[in-house]
Write a protein that holds these residues in place. Structure first.
Motif, PDB file in Angstrom:
ATOM      1  N   THR A 110      45.716  40.116  38.070  1.00 27.26           N
ATOM      2  CA  THR A 110      45.871  39.206  39.216  1.00 27.26           C
ATOM      3  C   THR A 110      45.094  39.650  40.457  1.00 27.26           C
ATOM      4  N   ALA A 111      44.738  40.929  40.539  1.00 26.53           N
ATOM      5  CA  ALA A 111      44.024  41.422  41.725  1.00 26.53           C
ATOM      6  C   ALA A 111      42.518  41.462  41.526  1.00 26.53           C
ATOM      7  N   ALA A 112      42.066  41.334  40.270  1.00 29.72           N
ATOM      8  CA  ALA A 112      40.627  41.371  39.992  1.00 29.72           C
ATOM      9  C   ALA A 112      39.959  40.077  40.455  1.00 29.72           C
ATOM     10  N   PRO A 113      38.676  40.135  40.784  1.00 26.90           N
ATOM     11  CA  PRO A 113      37.940  38.899  41.098  1.00 26.90           C
ATOM     12  C   PRO A 113      37.713  38.100  39.821  1.00 26.90           C
ATOM     13  N   PRO A 114      37.247  36.869  39.926  1.00 23.20           N
ATOM     14  CA  PRO A 114      36.982  36.097  38.705  1.00 23.20           C
ATOM     15  C   PRO A 114      35.780  36.633  37.944  1.00 23.20           C
ATOM     16  N   VAL A 115      35.740  36.353  36.661  1.00 27.35           N
ATOM     17  CA  VAL A 115      34.560  36.718  35.874  1.00 27.35           C
ATOM     18  C   VAL A 115      33.377  35.898  36.390  1.00 27.35           C
ATOM     19  N   MET A 116      32.191  36.486  36.362  1.00 28.52           N
ATOM     20  CA  MET A 116      31.024  35.778  36.867  1.00 28.52           C
ATOM     21  C   MET A 116      30.563  34.677  35.924  1.00 28.52           C
ATOM     22  N   LEU A 135      32.783  30.846  45.189  1.00 32.12           N
ATOM     23  CA  LEU A 135      34.062  31.551  45.206  1.00 32.12           C
ATOM     24  C   LEU A 135      33.970  32.877  44.449  1.00 32.12           C
ATOM     25  N   SER A 136      33.282  32.876  43.335  1.00 28.90           N
ATOM     26  CA  SER A 136      33.133  34.099  42.531  1.00 28.90           C
ATOM     27  C   SER A 136      32.370  35.170  43.300  1.00 28.90           C
ATOM     28  N   VAL A 137      31.285  34.775  43.959  1.00 32.25           N
ATOM     29  CA  VAL A 137      30.489  35.729  44.736  1.00 32.25           C
ATOM     30  C   VAL A 137      31.289  36.262  45.917  1.00 32.25           C
ATOM     31  N   ALA A 138      31.980  35.360  46.630  1.00 34.94           N
ATOM     32  CA  ALA A 138      32.784  35.785  47.781  1.00 34.94           C
ATOM     33  C   ALA A 138      33.897  36.738  47.352  1.00 34.94           C
ATOM     34  N   ALA A 139      34.512  36.446  46.199  1.00 35.54           N
ATOM     35  CA  ALA A 139      35.601  37.299  45.699  1.00 35.54           C
ATOM     36  C   ALA A 139      35.094  38.696  45.352  1.00 35.54           C
ATOM     37  N   LEU A 140      33.914  38.763  44.765  1.00 39.79           N
ATOM     38  CA  LEU A 140      33.328  40.082  44.460  1.00 39.79           C
ATOM     39  C   LEU A 140      33.113  40.897  45.724  1.00 39.79           C
ATOM     40  N   ILE A 141      32.662  40.228  46.783  1.00 37.58           N
ATOM     41  CA  ILE A 141      32.358  40.924  48.035  1.00 37.58           C
ATOM     42  C   ILE A 141      33.614  41.537  48.652  1.00 37.58           C
ATOM     43  N   VAL A 142      34.751  40.814  48.583  1.00 34.49           N
ATOM     44  CA  VAL A 142      35.972  41.298  49.246  1.00 34.49           C
ATOM     45  C   VAL A 142      36.820  42.188  48.340  1.00 34.49           C
ATOM     46  N   THR A 143      36.486  42.280  47.055  1.00 31.46           N
ATOM     47  CA  THR A 143      37.309  43.060  46.114  1.00 31.46           C
ATOM     48  C   THR A 143      37.523  44.512  46.545  1.00 31.46           C
ATOM     49  N   ALA A 147      41.571  44.718  46.497  1.00 32.79           N
ATOM     50  CA  ALA A 147      42.138  45.344  45.295  1.00 32.79           C
ATOM     51  C   ALA A 147      42.860  46.666  45.600  1.00 32.79           C
ATOM     52  N   PRO A 148      42.289  47.566  46.403  1.00 33.63           N
ATOM     53  CA  PRO A 148      43.032  48.791  46.733  1.00 33.63           C
ATOM     54  C   PRO A 148      44.321  48.514  47.512  1.00 33.63           C
ATOM     55  N   PHE A 149      44.278  47.518  48.416  1.00 36.66           N
ATOM     56  CA  PHE A 149      45.471  47.162  49.188  1.00 36.66           C
ATOM     57  C   PHE A 149      46.588  46.680  48.267  1.00 36.66           C
ATOM     58  N   ILE A 150      46.254  45.762  47.347  1.00 42.14           N
ATOM     59  CA  ILE A 150      47.248  45.253  46.407  1.00 42.14           C
ATOM     60  C   ILE A 150      47.725  46.373  45.483  1.00 42.14           C
ATOM     61  N   GLY A 151      46.800  47.228  45.061  1.00 41.08           N
ATOM     62  CA  GLY A 151      47.165  48.338  44.185  1.00 41.08           C
ATOM     63  C   GLY A 151      48.163  49.289  44.831  1.00 41.08           C
ATOM     64  N   SER A 152      47.968  49.566  46.124  1.00 41.31           N
ATOM     65  CA  SER A 152      48.891  50.467  46.820  1.00 41.31           C
ATOM     66  C   SER A 152      50.282  49.852  46.911  1.00 41.31           C
ATOM     67  N   LEU A 153      50.365  48.516  47.044  1.00 38.45           N
ATOM     68  CA  LEU A 153      51.659  47.845  47.102  1.00 38.45           C
ATOM     69  C   LEU A 153      52.344  47.851  45.741  1.00 38.45           C
ATOM     70  N   MET A 154      51.614  47.441  44.703  1.00 34.06           N
ATOM     71  CA  MET A 154      52.203  47.294  43.382  1.00 34.06           C
ATOM     72  C   MET A 154      52.535  48.626  42.725  1.00 34.06           C
ATOM     73  N   GLY A 165      39.564  56.100  46.632  1.00 29.30           N
ATOM     74  CA  GLY A 165      38.748  56.269  45.432  1.00 29.30           C
ATOM     75  C   GLY A 165      38.451  54.951  44.748  1.00 29.30           C
ATOM     76  N   LEU A 166      39.469  54.077  44.670  1.00 32.57           N
ATOM     77  CA  LEU A 166      39.267  52.768  44.038  1.00 32.57           C
ATOM     78  C   LEU A 166      38.285  51.932  44.845  1.00 32.57           C
ATOM     79  N   ALA A 167      38.455  51.937  46.171  1.00 33.94           N
ATOM     80  CA  ALA A 167      37.543  51.176  47.032  1.00 33.94           C
ATOM     81  C   ALA A 167      36.112  51.683  46.886  1.00 33.94           C
ATOM     82  N   THR A 168      35.970  53.000  46.799  1.00 31.83           N
ATOM     83  CA  THR A 168      34.637  53.596  46.658  1.00 31.83           C
ATOM     84  C   THR A 168      33.999  53.229  45.328  1.00 31.83           C
ATOM     85  N   GLN A 169      34.764  53.347  44.246  1.00 31.23           N
ATOM     86  CA  GLN A 169      34.238  53.034  42.925  1.00 31.23           C
ATOM     87  C   GLN A 169      33.819  51.571  42.825  1.00 31.23           C
ATOM     88  N   LEU A 170      34.652  50.670  43.331  1.00 26.15           N
ATOM     89  CA  LEU A 170      34.322  49.245  43.304  1.00 26.15           C
ATOM     90  C   LEU A 170      33.082  48.960  44.149  1.00 26.15           C
TER      91      LEU A 170
END
Length: 324
Positions: A110-116, A135-143, A147-154, A165-170
């Motif tokens: 649910t936190a990943a961007p859409p497939v290209m 939408l796909s391109v914009a989602a990739l840019i903000v991931t 994604a790290p924010f949602i990951g820290s919550l979940m 580390g996750l933000a850096t890798q992405l």
């Protein structure tokens, strides 16, 4: 020989939709090869991202950016709304008690961007894919931010990587693929890229086949050893994708039905492979199985939903009269 290879790539590119649907079954049928290719999953994801950026139609995105309200709303829902809703349901339902493996599976789904490939699926259904592309391109840019924010919550400390580390890798994956694509675009030139569209499409299908084989490591064995368990997880991945599509359709009902469905389908096809690559290709057994069988809805739902889309969008066309 080179000409023959080029013709082969072009043929695969022209028949890409059928090849994409078949690729996951080919991957499951080659379990020995899957184990050998799994370590190269991140490389496959990086290569697919590079091709995706290489094929981006800038003019189509510019058209959508002229009226950005719908695009921004869809982006906020997809990258924050849907995963935050999932987080809320995890907290209220007690799903977390099933273990971090389950929560991690729901996170990457649910936190990943859409497939290209999402815009290609929209075009396959006979709809305009420009909104899905933007939408796909914009989602990739903000991931790398969402994604790290949602990951820290979940997941909190159970997140396989630190938030930083996750933000850096992405960021490395996305920025590297983008820069390489821009370099290739400059070397090849716009006209050569246009002439090579089918060849690039064929290469994309081959990379997706490589990805599918690598992703299916252990799936055939799981179906053989625990068929009901594996079928249940597969069914749940379909349910989650359909729920995301259904909720998005309801939320964006005020838009045209074609735009609403483009947003919904894009939201339901998450690039879990990007998250797996960011984690270094290492996941717990349950999460890996979810990721692997989660490729089935991505590649099969366009075929299953095509009759619904025809009726859904045709009804919209009938209600819109000239001059409205």
């Amino acid at each position: 020989m080179i000409r023959l290879l080029g013709a082969g790539l072009a043929f695969i590119g022209r028949h890409g939709t059928a090849a994409l649907a078949a690729s996951i079954f080919i991957g499951m049928a080659l379990p020995v090869l899957s184990a050998h290719l799994r370590p190269y999953l991140a490389l496959a994801v990086f290569s697919l991202l590079t091709l995706a950026f290489l094929r981006v139609d800038k003019s189509a995105i510019k058209i959508r950016l002229k009226r950005p309200a719908l695009l921004i709303a869809a982006l906020v829902w997809m990258m924050l709304g849907a995963p935050l809703l999932t987080y809320l349901l995890i907290r209220l339902s007690g799903v977390a008690a099933l273990g971090t493996d389950v929560v991690l599976a729901l996170y990457i789904a649910t936190a990943a961007p859409p497939v290209m490939a999402a815009p290609a699926f929209i075009y396959l259904l006979g709809l305009d894919g420009t909104l899905s592309l933007a939408l796909s391109v914009a989602a990739l840019i903000v991931t790398p931010l969402t994604a790290p924010f949602i990951g820290s919550l979940m997941l909190g400390p159970a997140l396989p990587l630190s938030v930083t580390g996750l933000a850096t890798q992405l960021s490395i994956l996305l920025a590297g693929a983008f820069l390489l694509a821009m370099l290739l675009r400059k070397i090849a030139g716009k006209e050569r890229l246009k002439r090579s569209a089918n060849h690039i499409g064929g290469l994309n299908v081959l990379l997706l086949l490589f990805f599918a084989i690598a992703a299916m490591d252990g799936v055939a064995a799981s179906f053989a050893d625990r068929p009901l368990h594996t079928l249940m997880i597969t069914a749940l991945t379909f349910c989650l994708a359909l729920v995301q599509i259904g909720l998005s359709l309801l939320l964006f009902a005020p838009a045209t039905r074609e735009d609403a469905y483009a947003i919904a389908h894009t939201c339901g096809t998450r690039n879990m492979g990007l998250m797996v690559a960011a984690f270094g290709g290492t996941l717990p057994e349950f999460t890996w199985l979810w990721f692997a069988v989660g490729q089935f809805p991505i590649y099969l739902l366009p075929m299953f939903l095509k009759p619904f889309v025809r009726v859904f969008c045709r009804q919209n066309a009938k209600t819109v009269t000239p001059g409205n």
